[in-house]
Design a protein around this motif. Sequence first.
Motif, mmCIF file in Angstrom:
data_model
loop_
_atom_site.group_PDB
_atom_site.id
_atom_site.type_symbol
_atom_site.label_atom_id
_atom_site.label_comp_id
_atom_site.label_asym_id
_atom_site.label_seq_id
_atom_site.Cartn_x
_atom_site.Cartn_y
_atom_site.Cartn_z
ATOM 1 N N PHE A 67 -39.351 -10.161 49.527
ATOM 2 C CA PHE A 67 -38.266 -10.226 48.685
ATOM 3 C C PHE A 67 -38.061 -10.141 47.464
ATOM 4 O O PHE A 67 -37.196 -10.968 46.663
ATOM 5 N N GLY A 68 -39.241 -9.830 46.627
ATOM 6 C CA GLY A 68 -39.063 -9.970 45.144
ATOM 7 C C GLY A 68 -39.747 -10.999 44.365
ATOM 8 O O GLY A 68 -40.162 -11.840 45.143
ATOM 9 N N ASN A 69 -39.937 -10.848 43.181
ATOM 10 C CA ASN A 69 -40.754 -11.823 42.224
ATOM 11 C C ASN A 69 -39.580 -12.620 41.394
ATOM 12 O O ASN A 69 -38.786 -11.866 40.879
ATOM 13 N N PHE A 70 -39.814 -13.970 41.140
ATOM 14 C CA PHE A 70 -38.702 -14.550 40.418
ATOM 15 C C PHE A 70 -39.450 -15.693 39.542
ATOM 16 O O PHE A 70 -40.648 -16.271 39.936
ATOM 17 N N ILE A 88 -36.190 -11.717 35.035
ATOM 18 C CA ILE A 88 -36.894 -10.544 34.690
ATOM 19 C C ILE A 88 -36.542 -9.333 35.610
ATOM 20 O O ILE A 88 -37.133 -9.378 37.024
ATOM 21 N N LEU A 98 -40.717 -4.311 38.805
ATOM 22 C CA LEU A 98 -41.485 -5.674 38.801
ATOM 23 C C LEU A 98 -42.365 -5.671 39.796
ATOM 24 O O LEU A 98 -42.069 -5.939 40.981
ATOM 25 N N LEU B 17 -34.042 -15.605 53.564
ATOM 26 C CA LEU B 17 -32.848 -15.257 52.749
ATOM 27 C C LEU B 17 -31.905 -16.369 52.575
ATOM 28 O O LEU B 17 -30.546 -16.359 52.118
ATOM 29 N N PHE B 50 -31.501 -7.844 44.551
ATOM 30 C CA PHE B 50 -32.831 -7.787 43.741
ATOM 31 C C PHE B 50 -33.911 -8.062 45.040
ATOM 32 O O PHE B 50 -34.837 -7.651 45.019
ATOM 33 N N ASN B 51 -33.239 -9.312 45.932
ATOM 34 C CA ASN B 51 -34.349 -9.329 47.064
ATOM 35 C C ASN B 51 -34.500 -8.340 47.940
ATOM 36 O O ASN B 51 -35.631 -8.086 48.668
ATOM 37 N N LEU B 52 -33.603 -7.495 48.146
ATOM 38 C CA LEU B 52 -33.922 -6.289 48.999
ATOM 39 C C LEU B 52 -33.973 -4.931 48.493
ATOM 40 O O LEU B 52 -34.605 -4.065 49.085
ATOM 41 N N CYS B 53 -34.009 -4.716 47.170
ATOM 42 C CA CYS B 53 -34.023 -3.569 46.463
ATOM 43 C C CYS B 53 -35.041 -3.427 45.294
ATOM 44 O O CYS B 53 -34.696 -4.612 44.455
ATOM 45 N N LEU B 54 -35.592 -2.615 44.721
ATOM 46 C CA LEU B 54 -36.486 -2.696 43.714
ATOM 47 C C LEU B 54 -35.257 -2.267 42.487
ATOM 48 O O LEU B 54 -34.191 -1.756 42.959
ATOM 49 N N GLU B 55 -35.859 -2.440 41.268
ATOM 50 C CA GLU B 55 -34.902 -2.071 40.280
ATOM 51 C C GLU B 55 -34.394 -0.606 40.128
ATOM 52 O O GLU B 55 -33.461 -0.229 39.939
ATOM 53 N N ARG B 60 -37.158 -2.251 49.145
ATOM 54 C CA ARG B 60 -38.398 -2.686 48.915
ATOM 55 C C ARG B 60 -39.256 -2.240 50.042
ATOM 56 O O ARG B 60 -38.970 -2.369 51.193
ATOM 57 N N VAL B 63 -39.130 -4.638 53.399
ATOM 58 C CA VAL B 63 -37.937 -4.755 53.861
ATOM 59 C C VAL B 63 -37.333 -3.591 54.787
ATOM 60 O O VAL B 63 -37.360 -2.535 54.398
#
Lengths: 367, 97
Positions: A67-70, A88, A98, B17, B50-55, B60, B63
């Motif tokens: 679930f991403g980077n922080f 970021i 990222l 989450l 942002f947890n679920l999708c890339l920029e 992701r 996911v």
Amino acid sequence: MSSATAFAPGTHVLLVGTKRGLFILTSRDRVEWSCQEQALSGRRIFNAVFDQRVGRRLYAAENGDFFGNFIRYSDDFGQTWQEPERGIQFQEESGLALANIWTIVPGRADDTETVYCGVDPASLWVSHDRGVTWEQNAALANHPTREHWNPGAGGLCLHTIAPDYSNSNRMWIGISSVGCLRTDDGGETWTFANKNTRASYLPDPYPEYGQCIHRFVQHPTQPETLYQQNHCGIYKSVNAGADWIDIQRDLPSEFGFPIVLDSHHPNTVFVIVEGEERNNIGDQFTIYRTRDGGEQWEALRNGLPSGKEVRLGVLRHGMCADEQDPCGVYVGTNTGQLFASADGGDSWKMIADFLPSIYSVTATVIQ
Amino acid sequence: METASATTVTVLLPQALATRVGDQLRAQVAGATVREVIVALDERCPGLRFNLCLETGELRPFVNVFVNGTHVRYLQWLETPLPPGAVVHILPSVAGG
């Protein structure tokens, strides 16, 4: 034990970032250590650092599997964590995403609100409000050579940041496998600083850029002097990176990841060179020390393990030194052992075992 | 963000989450597509997108999103239209070894 007691002034603290969480160890005497906290459980912590310029803020580079980077920060020694208001994240139109957050570096002592961060894909981020909001350095993002940059095995990572303490406009960064870059104008432009460092995996072994720099440090009293551990050698610069001198000498390998120095005796530098298998050469885990700026190296083995089963590797942020005299040196392995020396490397003791794979170790003393 | 054709669906979120969504792992959300639902969730719980999708906007890699039990990779990814009353499951990939 309450955090107020566990982290009383004078307490030595190690932040150990691992493949599965952050471990916080403390000691009153640098001999007996205990684990006070295990925080951010399950997350890959590439780097963590205490910033005591204002208050006591702990920053961690958290890289999640799903679930991403922080970036996270904590003002209570890791018990609770906050996330930046503007973290970021690349702009959608950049086409970048990222991959990992690699390093967090507090800014200069007199610039107490500023914190730097390096990530993959290679970019430098700056916060001027103690990590609450972050902005990407535009000049590096738009560097004219960027389309020719290639990643190392760990990605296209910006892993080392050295803000020059003597010149607020100068800073060095390290990117694998791009090399060392320097700004002399506060980040408006970046130039390569790789002369005489090898890239033996390229047709031209001494290119302008493309070197796989692994780590570097700035000398604390001679600001023009830098020491660098590269994929292809160990180097010293005495002219702010304008060129580099090979100081491998009789070390048994050119390859290693970390490099640290003793801030009270800054001609004393520590490295851990490894073989092709990316662990200790032979059956003895060995740390190497020079006391004369790289003229001669000595092998440090007292208290370190040996045997046919000993195959230890240390990643680029896996070694650090504290700022005591004699300095403490701390080494975390990718198999979860943590070694410490309280006498500048003369003797060693394993102070933790069975940790997850260790990515980073930083040391501080609570003020 | 609701659109003229938005419908209300049920979203089920994973325990990982829980902090982000204030422990509300089941939500009623309006949206005509999966992407609209994610945007609506992000408005309710800032940072969740942002947890679920890339920029770059894609889901992701680890996911998984299921609409009424079917993974969106077999539908239209984030543009998958949502029928009224759909159940949207969001789950991390299976991992281990």
